[in-house]
Structures are given as C-alpha cells and as structure tokens.
Design an enzyme around this catalytic site. Structure first.
Site, mmCIF file in Angstrom:
data_model
loop_
_atom_site.group_PDB
_atom_site.id
_atom_site.type_symbol
_atom_site.label_atom_id
_atom_site.label_comp_id
_atom_site.label_asym_id
_atom_site.label_seq_id
_atom_site.Cartn_x
_atom_site.Cartn_y
_atom_site.Cartn_z
ATOM 1 N N ARG A 1 0.769 -1.148 0.097
ATOM 2 C CA ARG A 1 -0.123 0.125 0.048
ATOM 3 C C ARG A 1 0.775 1.095 -0.102
ATOM 4 N NH1 ARG A 1 -0.381 -2.288 4.830
ATOM 5 N NH2 ARG A 1 0.272 -1.259 6.907
ATOM 6 N N TYR A 2 2.134 1.379 0.174
ATOM 7 C CA TYR A 2 3.193 2.236 0.367
ATOM 8 C C TYR A 2 4.022 2.350 -1.096
ATOM 9 C CZ TYR A 2 2.196 1.933 5.341
ATOM 10 O OH TYR A 2 1.430 2.136 6.570
ATOM 11 N N ILE A 3 3.962 1.535 -1.777
ATOM 12 C CA ILE A 3 4.743 1.691 -3.069
ATOM 13 C C ILE A 3 3.957 1.607 -4.271
ATOM 14 C CG2 ILE A 3 6.719 0.734 -1.794
ATOM 15 C CD1 ILE A 3 6.397 -2.090 -2.995
#
Length: 860
Positions: free
Chosen positions: A127-129
């Site tokens: 979800r962060y990249i």
C-alpha cells in the site's frame, strides 16, 4: 462349548459387500495424481515459457498492469488486486513476484521503497509503494493484435497465453524456480550484449553469452558451458587493498547480501580462520564494507582467506530449463537466444502484415471516397427510394471508375485498381459521409494523403521483403533507445584456485614435548612442551625421530608420535624446495652416511624409515632447509677412532638431492663424536623459476604466464604503477597484483635504469627523468614523479635505449609537429628523487612510447 467367532465390524464408509481398492489401483491413482500435480507446478508456477520468458504469475502481473495503464503510477496493492482476477493464488505470491520484477529494473518503473538486493532489505508494504510499466515494456512486450488469448481460471476474463515479447527477456532477467522433480536457474545477461548477440544471430554469426549481474563483482565463467546442467560459475566480491591495515569490499557476489557477507566474515573470524580487527558496513548508494586488519597481518593473505572461508566467493550451478511446446526442456543460453530471435522476427513480420492490411484498408476507403465525391456519385442517390436502390446506385457509379486487382483491363483503362471488390460495408460507409465534409472536400489534400499511404505501403513491403535487415534495425533501435546506462557491471576474470590449507591463518602454536613424544597445539600448559612454529588447524605436521623414522599426521590438540623426537615442523606436500640434510650411523655396520632428500608422496599416519632400518641406527645430524640451502658441517671423530685426522669438514653441496628412501653416501667408517654447522650455503636447486600470470594477477612456479626469471632467497620483484610509484615485493605466490594499474613488472636488478616521462600537475610542464631504484624497503610504494595534484605519469620503461614519439607545438601559433625523442640521449641517469629535465614545448598533445614493453611485460 465352542467359543463364538467375533462378528466382523462393518465399515460405515463402504456398503456391505463392497470391495476396497487393491494396492495396484491405489498405486495407479497416486501415480496419475502425482503426475498431474507435477505437471501443473512445472507448467503453471515454476518454469518460464520460452516464448516470452515469463512465469504465469509474472505474465499475469504485466497483463493486469497493462489493463490499468494510464501513464501514471498505481499502488502495488491495487495491481495485486487486479492480478488476482487472473492468478488463482494468494496476494503474497503476487506481491513477491512483482517486487522481484521491479528490482530487475527493466519492465517496471518503481516509486517508493522497493528494497535492495545488495543489502537484503525488503520492500515496503504494497500500500506504500507504486509502479507502472516502463517505456521498454510498452514498446516490446505488448501488442493485442499478435497476442494469443485464453480464458482465466474462472472463465470470467481472458488473459494472454503468452505475451508477444520481441526481445530475449528470459536471458535479460534470469529466473530461478523449483518444481516437482526439476528446477531451473537461468543467469541474467547484459542488455546491450543480448541486443548485439541477436544482431549477430541474424547475420549468421556464432555467439557466446556470459552472465552479468546487477550486483557487479567478479565472475569466472570458464565452466559456464552455455548454462546447461553441470555448468558452474564462480563469483567473487571486488576487494580493494587500501593499505596494510584495511581492505574494502566494493561489490558483492550475486545471490548474497551485505548482511550475510558480514556475518560470514565474523563467523570465519570467530573460528580463527582469518584474523580481522573489525568489520564495518558503510553501504549507502554503493557497497562499502571495511575489513580492518590487526598489525602484522598480511592483506594479501587475508584477501585469499576471505575468498576461501567467507561468502566473498560463491559458486552457482546454472540449469537452463524452459517450457517448449508444453514440455520442460534443457537447452543452452545460445539456443534460447536463437529461438527468441527467430520468434522476434516472426512477430515483427506479423506486425508488418497487420500494418500492411491497415494501410491497404485506409487506401481503399480513401480511394472510394475520392471517386464518390469528385465524380458526384452522391447526387445520383437523390432519386432512389429504397436503401437497396441507394446501394445499387452507388455500386453502379463506382464500377465506371474502379476495377479489382486481377480483373482484365480494357484498352486505355484508367480506372483506379483496388485490391479487393467493393463490399456492402464500403457502400454503407460512403452514405455516411456528411454534406459538410463533401462541400469542404479538397482533392489536392486527398491526393497527398493517398500518396503518403502509397509511400508507407512501399516501405512496409520493402521491410517484408528484407525482413532480416528490418529485424537488425529493430535491435539496433532498442540498443540506441534503451541501452544507455546498461553497460556490463560484472567483470569477467579467470580465478586461481584458493585452497583452504594455503590461506588458513596461523591461528595456533605448534608445540612439542620431546621427552614424552607428544605434539599438537593443545600443549601450552605442558611444562615440558616448547613452541616449534605457528600453524593453522588445517595443517599437517611431520615428526622425525632419532632412529630415522618419520610420520606425517593431521594436526590435533595432542598427538603421540613416539619418544626421542628429533625434528617437528609443518608439512606441505606441494613444497618441492624444502630439503633435509641428514647424517646417520647404521646400527649394523657402524658406517655413517650423509643424504639430502625431499619428503613427498606420503600417506598420513604411516611410519617411514629414512635409514637402512637396522637395529641401533641413530641420526647424528638433521636440518630442514626451506630453499634447498646446502651447508658445510664440521665432523669430529671419537677419541677412540683409529684415523689420524680426528676432525674434518663435510660439504652437503656435493650430494645430490634424492628421495626419502635413498641410503646416502658414506661419510666415514669411524665413530663420530660430534657434528656442528660451520656455514650455510646457497640454494643448490638454483633460483626458483617464477612466472607472472597477468590474467589472475599472481606469481607462480607452475609455468603459467610470462617468465620473470629465477629468484634466489633475497631477490625481489619491481612493480611500477600508473600513478607514478614503484614498489619492491617478495616473489611470493600469495601476493596480489592489480594488473590494470601496473605499467611494469619485472625481476628487480639494481643496475636497471628506469626512464619516465610525466607531467607536473601544478605547472603542466612535461619532464623526463632516468634513475635507478635505490630503496630496499619491501612492500612500501615510493613516488618518483611530483606529488602535486594532477601530476600524471605518461610513459615509463626499462628499455636501455627508449624512444618516444610526441605530437608537439613549439609555440602558440605554430603547427603541430611529430618528433621522436631518445630519452637516453636527452638526460643522464640521476637519483630517483630528481625532478628531471623539462621538455620545452608550448604544448604536448600526445606521446607514445615506441619501445613500449606493454603493461607488465618483461623488457628486452
């Protein structure tokens, strides 16, 4: 009364009377189910297809990303969710496969923390990249018109059977997979070299591919064997020797990490296999692991030990297995490249054919529209009352102006030639032309458009007729467009074999208890034990007793070898220079014999006899000489001896060196009282024949490389470096020589004159100097050019009459001239610290050494 038989218990899973499967049936079911499962794992999970070089999960990820592609980055979590419509497995496997693709930096552009293959750091949560397809992937991997499709696992979607990849992607990325009963391990190769190799294949040339790794380092691909089963490559870290107390690891072998590498170094240090002071990881943008050494530890020996005992050197066994025709096949990487190149040519041909069809359709439509408007056929349909009449009217009007290709023309037939007949769809399209467009129709622009289409058709036809030339241009275009920054990272080298026994650090002390007959490294607290030598726990030891017997054993904490020990030392079976000088008295005859011998061809723990093996035999004198040195000894006879001369000298140089089983030569028949050494002589085997192998940067005595000469005990090697320094080293095969930075390497002769041309970094003036090496310190570099920043050594040679050719300019307005300068005539021999004489020119544009010996070559 007879006992009643127990009733059989019914199995509730089977009906009464039902027969269970027999063993053969169960075995058959197991075999079929196992084969089905194995086939599924091989085809659908572990092994890539040769058509596109992708595993199914990778193919589905790329397909999902193409569906989502709008030019912007997408959250990896969203990509995983999209991929799960096609991939019948969990999100973790998809995420891992996507991170692996992203780290290869070819098909996916990444944003955020995607981890680091060098350090082993993992990627951030999905979800962060973010990610998107690279321009290369969009150009090379996708084309819906040439893609074969199949239904997804649930039948709701369609997915590509294989992607139409027009590049040897499998060899560029490499792959590793474990299936049921087989595995695949394909090494990554260099992008530029693959493009060049494909071009060579198209031109009918032979190619050879060698791996290239993103982590850099060194690779010995001598036994690569096209990546087939049984092949092997050796990978090494790049280790830089900063000074005597520090080594820096710059690149690491593929498949390991900086953390694992440091742990292996610490583990080897704790096991006393190497001696280090500290290991510091300063890795950031580039790898930098500092290995700090304690005082007195050889950096060269430590470098070898790092390769022998740590992950600084690893071996990989490639195994090129791919899916060809729904079956796993083992092929070489060159065969994979050829098949990939042929597939690329077929795809290019299919794309050209599709493009040609599109252009013909556009030309066909434009020609009909031109005829329809310019000949005012649209006015004739005003009187038609039905749709059928409208189409018939247009069709009749067109027949006067067009004919189909192949139709026999009439005399003076100027009609437009169409490739196919006019269809109902063509007629319908003409009726849909708006009046506004008809009124603004420009015949000149229409002709230009048709000419442009005709030119494109001719170009496509030319490409189809010369498909190989077109494919070569295609790969050249890939090389030009995407090859920048993709140069080879891994250096190809040939490594010498580093054996553990040679580089094992002397981490133990060898002790001997002469009184009780024990040897080993665990006798430190023994009151009667004395230190013999430094050793490692991998060494063998030799023990010679006074009765003339000896044994070779593996070193241990404490080993009993027998009482009355005369000599104990570390044994090296490959040492052909260690010569023993011995005098013994035969117990049976009383005659004393002298012999010189080598110890070779032994079996561990077997007792050997150096004498005639008679009772009462005794060794009177024994020495071990590392470089076959001879010696003169003084022999004093017993007072009871009948000889008039009771004392005389004996020279071991008069004896030939023989095997351990030789009897020796008679020294005297009289009783000997005492033998003492009078003087130590030179090596009787002569200097050690030494060679320099520039491939591995090592000296050797096995005849590999360029012959340097015969080195006696005190002779040294002269090394001149490109940075304007020289150094004297011992002729030790353990020394490392950085060949790219060496200008000259030769046996040192104090009378040799070095001639050098250099530029001073401060004044930019060129100087010539000639000097002899006057220093004697070993292992210390001495700078013989000015030490100002920017000073540069241009040429150096040991040739007695060196000549340089210079392109010079005498003043600012003068033309450039070529001039030859004899350095031996230009300046006399001076001290090594002298600055030298100026070359008085306005500017020197180029300088070449005509008597060049080449890097590391022996001068004439």
């Amino acid at each position: 009364m007879a006992e009643a038989e127990p009733e059989e218990e019914e199995n509730p899973k089977f009906a009464p009377g039902e027969v269970l499967h027999d063993v053969a049936t169960v075995r058959g079911m197991y075999q079929n189910y196992f084969l089905d499962y194995a086939s599924y794992v091989i085809l659908e999970r572990a092994v890539p297809a040769i058509e596109d070089g992708l595993k199914p999960v990778q193919r589905r990820i790329l397909h999902a990303m193409k569906e989502m592609d709008d030019g912007r980055f997408n959250k990896v979590a969203n990509v995983i969710g999209q991929t799960m419509q096609y991939h019948p497995h969990g999100d973790a496997s998809i995420g891992d496969a996507m991170v692996n693709l992203g780290q290869k930096d070819l098909l996916i552009e990444t944003q955020g923390n995607w981890g680091d293959v060098r350090t082993g750091d993992g990627a951030a949560a999905p979800r962060y990249i973010e990610a998107r397809l690279s321009k290369f992937a969009l150009d090379v991997v996708f084309n819906p018109d040439t893609t074969e499709w199949q239904l997804s696992y649930d039948g709701r979607k369609r997915e590509p059977t294989t992607l139409p990849v027009k590049f040897p992607l499998l060899l560029a990325q490499g792959v590793e997979g474990i299936a049921v009963g087989l595995s695949t391990k394909i090494m990554p190769h260099n992008f530029r070299e693959l493009c060049q190799a494909s071009i060579a294949v198209l031109k009918g040339k032979e190619v050879q591919l060698l791996p290239d790794f993103s982590t850099g380092g060194l690779c010995d691909a001598t036994n690569y064997n096209s990546g087939l089963r049984g092949a092997k490559i050796r990978l090494r870290a790049t280790i830089e020797k900063v000074d005597k107390t520090m080594l820096i690891i710059r690149d690491i072998p593929y498949g390991t990490t900086t953390t694992a590498l440091m742990e292996s170094i610490v583990k080897a240090s704790e096991a006393n296999k190497i001696k280090i002071k500290k290991v510091v990881d300063n890795t950031a943008a580039v790898v930098e692991i500092q290995v700090q050494l304690p005082a007195g530890v050889s950096p060269d020996l430590t470098m070898d030990a790092l390769y022998a005992f740590t992950d600084c050197e690893i071996s990989i066994s490639p195994n090129t297995c791919v899916i060809i025709g729904d079956k796993p096949r083992f092929v070489g990487v060159e065969d994979v490249l050829r098949q990939s190149t042929k597939a690329t040519v077929r795809l290019l041909e299919r794309e050209l054919e599709i493009r040609q069809e599109e252009l013909w359709e556009r030309w066909h439509s434009a020609s009909l529209e031109k005829i329809f408007i310019e000949n005012r056929i649209y006015r004739r349909i005003e009187e038609a009352e039905t749709w059928e009449q409208i189409l018939e009217t247009i069709d009749a009007g067109l027949k006067k102006f067009v004919r189909v290709d192949g139709e026999k023309p009439k005399a003076n037939d100027q009609r437009v030639v169409l490739r196919r007949p006019v269809t109902a769809d063509d007629l319908t399209r003409l009726t849909e032309i708006r009046i506004k467009r008809i009124s603004k129709y420009d015949g000149f622009k229409a002709d230009e458009y048709l000419q442009k289409l005709s030119a494109e058709l001719e170009e496509v036809a030319d490409h189809l007729a010369n498909l190989t030339r077109y494919a070569v241009a295609y790969f050249e275009g890939l090389l030009k467009k995407y090859g920048a920054g993709r140069e080879r990272k891994t250096q190809l080298r040939t490594f010498d074999v580093v054996t553990a026994q040679k580089v094992a650090v002397a981490n133990q002390k060898l002790y001997v208890n002469y009184q009780d007959g024990f040897v080993g490294y665990g006798l430190k607290k023994d009151d009667h034990a004395v230190t013999v030598a430094d050793c490692s726990d991998l060494d063998d030891i030799i023990a010679i007793k006074r009765d003339g017997t000896f044994v070779v054993s593996r070193i241990a904490e404490k080993t009993f070898v027998g009482k009355d020990i005369l000599h104990v030392g570390v044994y090296n079976k490959n040492d052909d220079r260690l010569v023993y000088n011995m005098v013994y008295v035969d117990g049976a005859s009383g005659i004393s014999f002298a012999k010189r011998f080598l110890v070779s061809g032994i079996t561990r723990d077997k007792a050997y006899d150096l004498t005639k093996a008679t009772k009462g035999t005794k060794t009177l004198y024994l020495t071990a000489n590392p470089n076959s040195e001879s010696e003169i000894v003084t022999i004093q006879l017993s007072d009871k001896a009948a000889a008039r001369v009771k004392q005389f000298d004996f020279d071991f140089a008069e004896l030939a060196i023989k095997g351990k089983g030789s009897m020796g030569n008679i020294v005297t028949k009289q009783l000997i009282k005492k033998i003492t050494q009078k003087s130590r002589g030179d090596s009787t085997l002569g200097g050690r024949e030494t060679f320099f192998d520039a491939v591995v940067g090592r000296l050797n005595t096995a005849g590999h490389g360029r012959y340097l000469g015969a080195f006696d005990t005190d002779e040294t090697v002269l090394v001149v470096f490109r940075n304007g320094t020289y150094e004297l080293t011992t002729p030790d095969p353990g020394n490392h020589y950085d060949v790219p930075n060496i200008v000259l390497l030769r046996k040192y002769d104090p009378e040799t004159v070095l001639s050098a041309v250099y530029m001073d970094g401060d004044t930019k003036i060129h100087y010539v100097k000639r000097f002899r090496v006057e220093t004697s310190t070993l292992g210390k570099p001495f700078t013989f050019i000015t030490e100002t920043k920017g000073s540069k050594l241009l040429a150096v040679t040991a040739h007695p009459e060196p000549v340089v050719e210079a392109k010079v300019q005498r003043d600012k307005k003068a033309d450039k001239e070529i001039e030859q300068i004899g350095l031996h005539e230009f300046i006399d021999v001076k001290g090594w610290k002298a600055m030298g004489n100026k070359l008085n020119y306005y500017k020197i544009h180029a300088l070449d050494l005509l008597t060049d010996e080449g890097p590391c070559r022996q001068p004439r």
